[in-house]
Scaffold this active site. Structure first.
Site, mmCIF file in Angstrom:
data_model
loop_
_atom_site.group_PDB
_atom_site.id
_atom_site.type_symbol
_atom_site.label_atom_id
_atom_site.label_comp_id
_atom_site.label_asym_id
_atom_site.label_seq_id
_atom_site.Cartn_x
_atom_site.Cartn_y
_atom_site.Cartn_z
ATOM 1 N N ASP A 27 13.553 1.801 -3.345
ATOM 2 C CA ASP A 27 12.830 2.391 -2.186
ATOM 3 C C ASP A 27 14.287 3.533 -2.431
ATOM 4 O O ASP A 27 14.033 4.328 -1.816
ATOM 5 C CB ASP A 27 12.702 2.135 -0.742
ATOM 6 C CG ASP A 27 12.613 0.674 -0.290
ATOM 7 O OD1 ASP A 27 11.508 0.495 -1.411
ATOM 8 O OD2 ASP A 27 12.772 -0.696 0.306
ATOM 9 N N HIS B 50 5.469 1.608 -2.762
ATOM 10 C CA HIS B 50 5.323 3.461 -3.223
ATOM 11 C C HIS B 50 4.680 3.617 -3.040
ATOM 12 O O HIS B 50 3.653 4.403 -3.017
ATOM 13 C CB HIS B 50 5.185 3.268 -4.995
ATOM 14 C CG HIS B 50 6.809 2.457 -5.866
ATOM 15 N ND1 HIS B 50 6.021 2.287 -7.211
ATOM 16 C CD2 HIS B 50 7.184 1.575 -6.165
ATOM 17 C CE1 HIS B 50 7.121 1.617 -8.001
ATOM 18 N NE2 HIS B 50 7.991 1.256 -6.639
HETATM 19 P P1 GDP Z 1 9.830 2.985 -3.861
HETATM 20 O O1 GDP Z 1 9.467 2.017 -3.386
HETATM 21 O O2 GDP Z 1 11.228 4.246 -4.609
HETATM 22 O O3 GDP Z 1 8.434 4.668 -4.470
HETATM 23 O O4 GDP Z 1 10.568 4.622 -2.756
HETATM 24 P P2 GDP Z 1 9.498 4.243 -1.371
HETATM 25 O O5 GDP Z 1 8.270 5.152 -0.349
HETATM 26 O O6 GDP Z 1 9.255 2.892 -0.590
HETATM 27 O O7 GDP Z 1 10.498 5.477 -0.270
HETATM 28 C C1 GDP Z 1 10.666 6.473 -0.075
HETATM 29 C C2 GDP Z 1 10.583 6.774 0.864
HETATM 30 O O8 GDP Z 1 10.553 7.726 1.190
HETATM 31 C C3 GDP Z 1 8.893 7.261 1.236
HETATM 32 O O9 GDP Z 1 8.097 7.338 2.733
HETATM 33 C C4 GDP Z 1 8.577 8.530 0.670
HETATM 34 O O10 GDP Z 1 7.585 9.430 1.247
HETATM 35 C C5 GDP Z 1 9.774 9.255 1.469
HETATM 36 N N1 GDP Z 1 10.823 10.805 0.592
HETATM 37 C C6 GDP Z 1 10.993 10.414 -0.775
HETATM 38 N N2 GDP Z 1 11.461 11.003 -1.259
HETATM 39 C C7 GDP Z 1 12.083 12.118 0.097
HETATM 40 C C8 GDP Z 1 12.938 13.452 0.164
HETATM 41 O O11 GDP Z 1 12.757 13.749 -0.470
HETATM 42 N N3 GDP Z 1 13.226 12.666 1.541
HETATM 43 C C9 GDP Z 1 12.270 12.406 2.849
HETATM 44 N N4 GDP Z 1 12.645 12.920 3.886
HETATM 45 N N5 GDP Z 1 11.881 11.711 2.172
HETATM 46 C C10 GDP Z 1 11.326 11.190 0.994
HETATM 47 P P1 IMO Z 2 10.390 -0.968 -5.001
HETATM 48 O O1 IMO Z 2 9.616 -0.795 -6.321
HETATM 49 C C1 IMO Z 2 13.155 -2.733 -1.956
HETATM 50 C C2 IMO Z 2 13.992 -7.000 -2.468
HETATM 51 C C3 IMO Z 2 13.618 -7.323 -1.084
HETATM 52 C C4 IMO Z 2 14.361 -9.081 -1.509
HETATM 53 C C5 IMO Z 2 14.676 -9.320 -2.870
HETATM 54 C C6 IMO Z 2 13.743 -10.330 -3.413
HETATM 55 O O2 IMO Z 2 9.638 -0.290 -2.803
HETATM 56 O O3 IMO Z 2 11.636 -0.272 -4.961
HETATM 57 P P2 IMO Z 2 11.185 -10.269 -4.163
HETATM 58 O O4 IMO Z 2 10.257 -10.521 -2.867
HETATM 59 O O5 IMO Z 2 11.160 -9.233 -4.797
HETATM 60 O O6 IMO Z 2 11.650 -12.100 -4.816
HETATM 61 O O7 IMO Z 2 12.702 -10.189 -2.996
HETATM 62 O O8 IMO Z 2 14.481 -8.395 -3.590
HETATM 63 N N1 IMO Z 2 12.454 -5.977 -2.666
HETATM 64 C C7 IMO Z 2 12.911 -4.810 -2.660
HETATM 65 N N2 IMO Z 2 13.866 -4.134 -1.783
HETATM 66 N N3 IMO Z 2 11.986 -2.390 -2.221
HETATM 67 C C8 IMO Z 2 11.439 -3.202 -3.450
HETATM 68 O O9 IMO Z 2 9.848 -2.436 -3.991
HETATM 69 C C9 IMO Z 2 12.311 -3.778 -3.219
HETATM 70 N N4 IMO Z 2 11.724 -5.548 -4.511
HETATM 71 C C10 IMO Z 2 12.114 -6.551 -3.764
HETATM 72 O O10 IMO Z 2 13.847 -7.180 -0.225
HETATM 73 O O11 IMO Z 2 15.853 -8.343 -0.873
HETATM 74 MG MG MG Z 3 9.210 0.926 -1.742
#
Ligand code: GDP
Ligand code: IMO
Ligand code: MG
Length: 451
Positions: A22, A50
């Site tokens: 994330d 994502h």
């Molecule tokens: P990923 O799994 O690595 O793609 O990340 P996620 O989408 O799960 O989580 C990142 C969150 O932060 C999302 O809700 C994005 O919209 C948000 N986000 C990404 N970049 C920024 C930033 O620079 N500032 C803020 N406030 N939010 C961001």
């Molecule tokens: P993105 O791509 C955050 C974490 C789960 C758990 C561990 C194992 O959005 O960054 P699983 O279901 O994969 O067997 O869970 O890994 N986990 C993540 N945490 N972002 C993710 O993906 C994750 N993918 C798996 O929360 O602790």
């Molecule tokens: Mg994510």
């Protein structure tokens, strides 16, 4: 001329998370997509979430590469991904409903393994069993997303009980395989104490062959596909899911996911040799978060942690769980940079840190015996009792969300990034100050040299 020739950026690159997921990988992939022709997912499954924000539209992608939101790109779900076919179809339908074209621009490896409903049941049953036993997250229970990821990869390694996407295209073959699998799987579910609904091979074969039929136009040998594209001069961007510290081999085992989510998973998960990747963008959020159990040395179980969670809207994209929050851990990030071979950092969510009097950055770990180390230990047991050694930096008051250039940042924010560069040893090339595409800027000059 291709945009990459202007930027002297190597033709093939990767985006990878340097923490526990994330970090904003989706956002950065979406941003970089304009410079590439193919976007390739090489690991994980629907455990990933994502988020990409385009204007006021927010998209949450789980299995489909974030490049799908840009026109004219080939999006590849590589052989290293585990695919839940029904979830994938939901994602396709959801995107189409919102006017996003999904057709020949989505290609799925015929060798990607299938996540079946029984994998999700196994995942949940084992988690519940461990929860009952330990009563505490992180005391055995992993805190998985319950998307069936671990059990699907287990079947891949076990071989004889595995199904691959190509199998969905042959009903007779699928039925034959399910006849072997179902009996065994019911016994295993029973042993886990799960409420076993009978698994009927024919029903499952019909259901998943139907999903296969809908996906047929997308299923192909993606290894030849991506190499054909490379030979034709096209440029490839690899989109990591999960993150380095969740890597099955290099993360905080056993509190990890079941694939190689560092860049080391790219060759096996896509069929493209690692040496072809010329640039690795490590994505680092300006603080730390983690979902599920496992070691988290800089975790803040106080008001500061709560404040970060609120400002950063730190709730899971996939499961909605509140994410654990803490200060930036550079011991962990530096380790991930080493393992992933990251060339540059994209620092995201920097805007979340506005309004703190001071900010802490972890630069070492103190062991329970009082000694200090600057090395990460990818083993949960051996990290027990570690506490952070912090450097304290001045905070800044001003909101950063409207900043469009590094010179716009408050001096303290520039120093924060300079500290990161100096400690980790690679430049911060991209800075993100909000979820929207435009809330990002490139920094060709190193922050460290400006401080
Ligand atoms: P990923 O799994 O690595 O793609 O990340 P996620 O989408 O799960 O989580 C990142 C969150 O932060 C999302 O809700 C994005 O919209 C948000 N986000 C990404 N970049 C920024 C930033 O620079 N500032 C803020 N406030 N939010 C961001
Ligand atoms: P993105 O791509 C955050 C974490 C789960 C758990 C561990 C194992 O959005 O960054 P699983 O279901 O994969 O067997 O869970 O890994 N986990 C993540 N945490 N972002 C993710 O993906 C994750 N993918 C798996 O929360 O602790
Ligand atoms: Mg994510």
């Amino acid at each position: 001329m291709h945009p990459n020739t202007h930027h002297s950026v190597p033709p093939h690159a990767a985006v990878v998370g340097l923490q526990w997921g994330d970090e904003g990988k989706g956002k950065i992939v979406d941003l970089l997509t304009s410079r590439y022709d193919c976007i390739v997912r090489y690991n994980g499954g629907a455990n990933a979430g994502h988020t990409v924000q385009v204007g006021t539209e927010r998209y949450a992608l789980h299995l489909i590469p974030s490049g799908i939101l840009s026109k004219g790109k080939i999006n590849i779900v590589g052989n290293g991904v585990v695919v839940d076919p029904e979830k994938l179809l939901d994602e396709v339908d959801g995107l189409r409903k919102r006017g996003v074209h999904v057709g020949e621009n989505l290609r799925i490896s015929d060798r990607a393994h299938v996540v079946m409903p029984y994998h999700k049941e196994q995942d949940a049953a084992l988690e519940e069993l461990l929860e009952k036993k330990s009563g505490k997250l992180g005391a055995g229970q992993i805190g998985t997303t319950r998307r069936g990821i671990g059990p699907a990869y287990s079947d891949k390694v076990r071989r004889s009980t595995a199904l691959r996407m190509g199998d969905l295209l042959d009903h007779a073959l699928l039925l034959r395989k399910l006849e072997t699998i179902c009996g065994l799987r019911m016994a295993e579910l029973e042993a886990l104490g799960a409420n076993v609904t009978p698994l009927v091979p024919r029903e499952l074969a019909d259901r998943f062959a139907a999903a296969g039929e809908r996906l047929r136009p997308h299923i192909t040998d993606t290894v030849y596909l991506v190499h054909d594209e490379i030979r034709a001069g096209r440029h490839v961007l690899f989109e990591g899911a999960n993150a380095c510290l969740l890597d099955i081999d290099h993360g905080t085992f056993p509190y990890v996911t079941s694939s190689n989510c560092s860049t080391l998973g790219i060759p096996s998960g896509s069929g493209v040799p690692g040496r072809m990747i010329g640039k690795v963008y490590g994505i680092m959020k300006a603080y730390s978060t983690r979902v599920g159990g496992g070691p988290f040395v800089t975790e803040l179980l106080n008001e500061t942690g709560e404040r970060i969670r609120k400002r950063g809207r730190e709730y899971g994209t996939t499961t909605g769980r509140p994410r654990r929050c803490g200060w930036l851990d550079l011991v962990a990030v530096k380790y991930s940079v080493m393992v992933c071979g990251a060339d540059a950092i994209a620092c995201t969510l920097l805007d979340v840190l506005s309004g703190f009097d001071e900010l802490k950055i972890c630069v070492g770990y103190q062991r329970p015996d009082g000694t200090i180390t600057d090395r990460f230990i990818p083993d949960a047991e051996r990290m027990t009792g570690f506490t952070p050694v912090y450097e304290t930096l001045p905070g800044w008051e001003r909101e950063l969300t409207a900043c469009t250039d590094r010179d716009d940042l408050p001096r303290e924010a520039q120093s924060y990034l300079a500290f990161v560069e100096k400690f980790v040893g690679i430049p911060v090339e991209l800075v993100s100050v909000g979820p929207e595409r435009t809330q990002t800027f490139e920094s060709n000059q190193r922050f460290a040299s400006m401080a």
